[in-house]
Write a protein that holds these residues in place. Structure first.
Motif, short mmCIF file in Angstrom:
data_model
loop_
_atom_site.label_atom_id
_atom_site.label_comp_id
_atom_site.label_asym_id
_atom_site.label_seq_id
_atom_site.Cartn_x
_atom_site.Cartn_y
_atom_site.Cartn_z
N GLU A 11 0.88 -1.00 0.05
CA GLU A 11 0.10 0.03 -0.10
C GLU A 11 0.80 1.23 0.03
O GLU A 11 0.42 2.16 -0.56
N ILE A 12 2.05 1.21 0.77
CA ILE A 12 2.83 2.44 0.83
C ILE A 12 3.44 2.56 -0.85
O ILE A 12 3.55 3.72 -1.21
N PHE A 13 4.03 1.60 -1.28
CA PHE A 13 4.65 1.64 -2.65
C PHE A 13 3.88 2.05 -3.57
O PHE A 13 4.20 2.88 -4.40
N ARG A 14 2.47 1.57 -3.66
CA ARG A 14 1.58 1.96 -4.76
C ARG A 14 1.16 3.59 -4.66
O ARG A 14 0.74 4.16 -5.55
N ARG A 15 1.42 4.10 -3.30
CA ARG A 15 1.15 5.77 -3.24
C ARG A 15 2.29 6.62 -3.28
O ARG A 15 2.18 7.77 -3.10
N LEU A 16 3.53 6.14 -3.77
CA LEU A 16 4.75 6.84 -4.19
C LEU A 16 4.27 7.68 -5.06
O LEU A 16 3.72 7.31 -6.17
N PRO A 17 4.66 8.81 -5.26
CA PRO A 17 4.49 9.85 -6.25
C PRO A 17 4.97 9.75 -7.53
O PRO A 17 4.28 10.15 -8.70
N GLY A 18 5.90 8.84 -7.92
CA GLY A 18 6.46 8.77 -9.17
C GLY A 18 7.40 7.48 -9.18
O GLY A 18 7.92 6.99 -8.22
N PRO A 19 7.78 7.27 -10.54
CA PRO A 19 8.90 6.16 -10.49
C PRO A 19 9.97 6.22 -9.96
O PRO A 19 10.69 5.26 -9.47
N GLN A 20 10.86 7.39 -9.90
CA GLN A 20 11.82 7.59 -9.37
C GLN A 20 11.90 7.12 -7.70
O GLN A 20 12.80 6.66 -7.19
N GLU A 21 10.69 7.38 -7.22
CA GLU A 21 10.67 7.17 -5.95
C GLU A 21 10.44 5.56 -5.52
O GLU A 21 11.02 5.03 -4.69
N ARG A 22 9.74 5.27 -6.46
CA ARG A 22 9.62 3.41 -6.60
C ARG A 22 10.85 2.98 -6.80
O ARG A 22 11.28 1.77 -6.24
N THR A 23 11.85 3.49 -7.66
CA THR A 23 13.04 2.76 -8.01
C THR A 23 13.98 2.87 -6.61
O THR A 23 14.74 1.82 -6.57
N ALA A 24 13.94 4.06 -6.06
CA ALA A 24 14.73 4.27 -4.87
C ALA A 24 14.62 3.07 -3.73
O ALA A 24 15.36 2.58 -3.33
N CYS A 25 13.02 2.98 -3.61
CA CYS A 25 12.78 1.89 -2.55
C CYS A 25 13.09 0.44 -3.02
O CYS A 25 13.38 -0.23 -2.40
N ALA A 26 12.90 0.23 -4.48
CA ALA A 26 13.22 -1.02 -4.92
C ALA A 26 14.66 -1.48 -4.59
O ALA A 26 15.10 -2.74 -4.65
#
Length: 676
Positions: free
Chosen positions: A126-141
């Motif tokens: 739920e947290i990851f899918r609410r991240l504002p953009g692909p850069q933020e998801r990439t950082a978490c990944a």
């Protein structure tokens, strides 16, 4: 930043944060919320952006922003404010003057620090899918493999925030390739996440790995909607499940290559056909569980199909081929059928429905007979055929090939290989019927003799420019000359390789019949002597390849260089042991535009190399001296001088050239690729 912050700060004040989070979740649960909803509501109150949430947590756990152990009891009521949603209240930036005794739970606080890892996967999702953009998801990944897997499991439709693309963003502009040990599910997941914010993945090739499974394809399917080309080769662990993920998540797919993927069946191909209507290129090789059902689905749903290649797929029969051709009559331009169990029926369908086919390859069709080729040629469908390749088809006979020649009036290129039943009559009839032919290539057609060769040259159309014969053991030297005729062939390129019976008489006839020859390739012809080569001197030669011709001498090379010095660009004398320094002296004196010279295994020495270097007109780009044992370190100054224009130098097996000389050349000729 999120993880680094938690590792440093939560350890210091974990107890307070733990009770705040725990109390908030308990309150939400008591009001009928699920566990995931409870934690999501606390972490994202009012669906605020991630930055606001992170700032709130940072303020909450900072030592300078809240009262720790010994806060004023009168201020205890300002920690939480419980309303319809759980909110956190932040007191003024002021420390309490009262210092209480050590906390009763200080030991517990040190032994079991609170970490974000205690959150279940559902909450992280739920947290990851609410991240504002692909850069933020990439950082978490990039935090861990576990987080990488969670991030790549999010479908595009499940993202709470839609990625906004600017006009400068080009979708599907990136290309990635993984081979062997480098190909794993983790790497695919990393590619899926890493390319999401950089233009999107457009082309992916994965080959030769047993560590790639459906999980890796799931990552691609859910994160790369712009994927346009996918190639999967030798992936034994990939099944229909992975292909279903690609079909669901990559609707823009245009090119699909499935080679040696035994676990993929018709079910996977049907899913691709239904979800990817823009599919234009399909390649199937050694897919033992894909057959007519998959091809029929592709034929029904993919109206833009332009190219189909099927090789060694035993379940593909006439029904699948008939469906493809009948439904893609106006779009299919390239068709390759190799080692499939089709019969004369498929060739009849090709001859009738292949109205747009320009390139046709038929190889290893053991169940096709002479009748199939005859019917295909007498159909009206192959009027646009430009290129035809037939290999190892027992049905290729004189009658069948003649019919094909007449039925394809616009054919320009023909390759006939491994056809033991084809004879001189069939080859001549084929040349007569195909008046648009520009190139003929014969390989391992042993019933074709010198009469068929010269007969096709005499009877072909004026457009024939290239003729090639490889390993045709039926070719012999002419016993008598050709009959008197005023006909002259416009042939520009001739290649005769490994035809041991080809001799001087044939070259003499060619010199008269083909005065416009420019490109000559005579390889492995031990029956040709010095006099035979001299018959070709009247032509304005541009490219000459006499490799492994033991009869080639310095006299021939000197004559060719003297007559064709202004036109000769390529000269290959690999394995001609009679060539010595005299040939190099003549080349240096006469050849002005020669750019590629191969002297491998010739009897040249330092003197010949020096002669080449002394020429002011010669500007060699490629020089091969592999196996020239008489070339020594003394040639170093000459090679350095030649190196001003060289782009490639081959010194392999030059035993008299030392390693130090090679090292010096590598350092000095930095623009030149050197093989040693």
């Amino acid at each position: 930043m999120f993880i680094s912050f938690l590792n440093k700060k939560i350890k210091a004040d974990s107890f307070v944060v733990f009770f705040i989070v725990f109390g908030s979740i308990v309150f939400a649960l008591s009001h009928g919320f699920s566990l995931v909803e409870s934690i999501s509501a606390f972490v994202f109150p009012g669906k605020l952006e991630l930055e606001s949430c992170l700032r709130s947590i940072a303020l909450l756990v900072s030592e300078s922003e809240f009262y720790r152990r010994g806060s004023n009891p009168k201020e205890a009521n300002i920690f939480l404010s419980l309303g319809s949603l759980v909110d956190c209240y932040y007191p003024p930036c002021k420390r309490s003057r009262v210092v209480a005794a050590p906390s009763l739970f200080s030991a517990f606080e040190e032994e079991k620090p609170v970490s974000i890892d205690v959150l279940p996967d559902e909450c992280l999702f739920e947290i990851f899918r609410r991240l504002p953009g692909p850069q933020e998801r990439t950082a978490c990944a990039f935090v861990s493999k576990h987080w990488l897997t969670l991030v790549t499991s999010i479908r595009q439709s499940e993202l709470d925030v839609v990625d906004h693309k600017t006009e400068d963003d080009s979708e599907g502009c990136l290309s990635r390739s993984l081979d062997g040990k480098k190909a794993t599910d983790v790497r695919l997941a990393a590619i899926a996440v890493g390319t999401a914010g950089r233009g999107g993945l457009g082309k992916l090739s994965v080959r030769g790995s047993d560590k790639v499974s459906d999980l890796g394809l799931r990552s691609i399917g859910r994160s790369c909607p712009s994927l346009g080309s996918l190639s999967l080769c030798s992936l034994s662990a990939v099944t229909d499940i992975g292909l279903l993920e690609i079909a669901e998540g990559c609707p823009q797919l245009e090119k699909l290559d499935l080679s040696r993927c035994p676990a993929i069946t018709d079910k996977g191909l049907v899913a691709i056909a239904k979800s990817c209507p823009n599919l234009s290129e399909l390649t199937l090789e050694a897919c033992s569980n894909i057959g007519d059902e998959g091809l029929q689905a592709v034929a029904r749903s993919c109206s833009k199909l332009k190219s189909v290649s099927i090789k060694n797929c035993p379940l593909v029969r006439d029904q699948g081929i008939a469906a493809l051709l009948s439904n893609t009559t106006c779009s299919l331009t390239k068709l390759k059928l190799q080692m499939v169990n089709v019969t004369d029926v498929s060739l009849a369908v090709v001859g009738h429905y292949g109205l747009s086919v320009t390139e046709l390859v038929l190889a290893g069709l053991s169940h096709v007979t002479e009748k199939g080729f005859w019917v295909m040629g007498n159909g009206i469908g192959l009027q646009k055929l430009n290129s035809l390749t037939i290999t190892a088809c027992q049905g290729v006979t004189d009658t069948g090939l003649e019919s094909v020649g007449k039925g394809c009036p616009n054919m320009k290129k023909a390759l006939i290989s491994k056809s033991p039943l084809l004879s001189d009559n069939g080859l001549v009839s084929f040349a007569k019927g195909s008046l648009s032919l520009e190139s003929i290539q014969l390989e391992e057609c042993h019933r074709v003799t010198q009469f068929g060769f010269f007969g096709s040259l005499l009877n072909c159309g004026a457009k024939l420019k290239a003729f090639s014969m490889v390993n045709c053991l039926g070719i012999r030297d002419l016993a008598t000359g050709l009959p008197a005729s005023s006909h002259r062939s416009g042939l520009r390129s001739l290649s005769v390789r490994n035809c041991p019976g080809f001799g001087d008489a044939n070259l003499a006839a060619l010199g008269k019949l083909c005065p416009q020859l420019e490109d000559i390739e005579l390889c492995g012809l031990k029956g040709v002597t010095e006099s035979g080569f001299l018959h070709l001197l009247q032509n304005s030669l541009v490219k000459v390849n006499f490799s492994v011709c033991s009869g080639l001498t310095d006299r021939v090379v000197s004559a060719i260089s003297a007559r064709n010095g202004l036109t000769l660009e390529v000269l290959n004398m690999d394995g001609c042991s009679k060539i010595s320094d005299a040939s190099l002296v003549s080349i240096a004196a006469n050849c002005q535009i020669l750019s590629d010279l191969d002297l491998s295994k010739c009897s040249v020495s330092d003197f010949g190399i020096q002669a080449l270097a002394s020429s002011e007109k010669l500007k060699l780009q490629i020089l091969s001296m592999a196996g020239c044992s008489r070339v020594t370190d003394k040639s170093l100054p000459s090679i350095v001088k030649l190196g001003s224009t060289l782009l490639g130098l081959n010194l392999q097996q030059c035993r008299s050239v030392s390693c130090s000389t090679v090292d010096f050349l590598v350092e000095r000729l930095y623009k030149c690729d050197i093989l040693s």
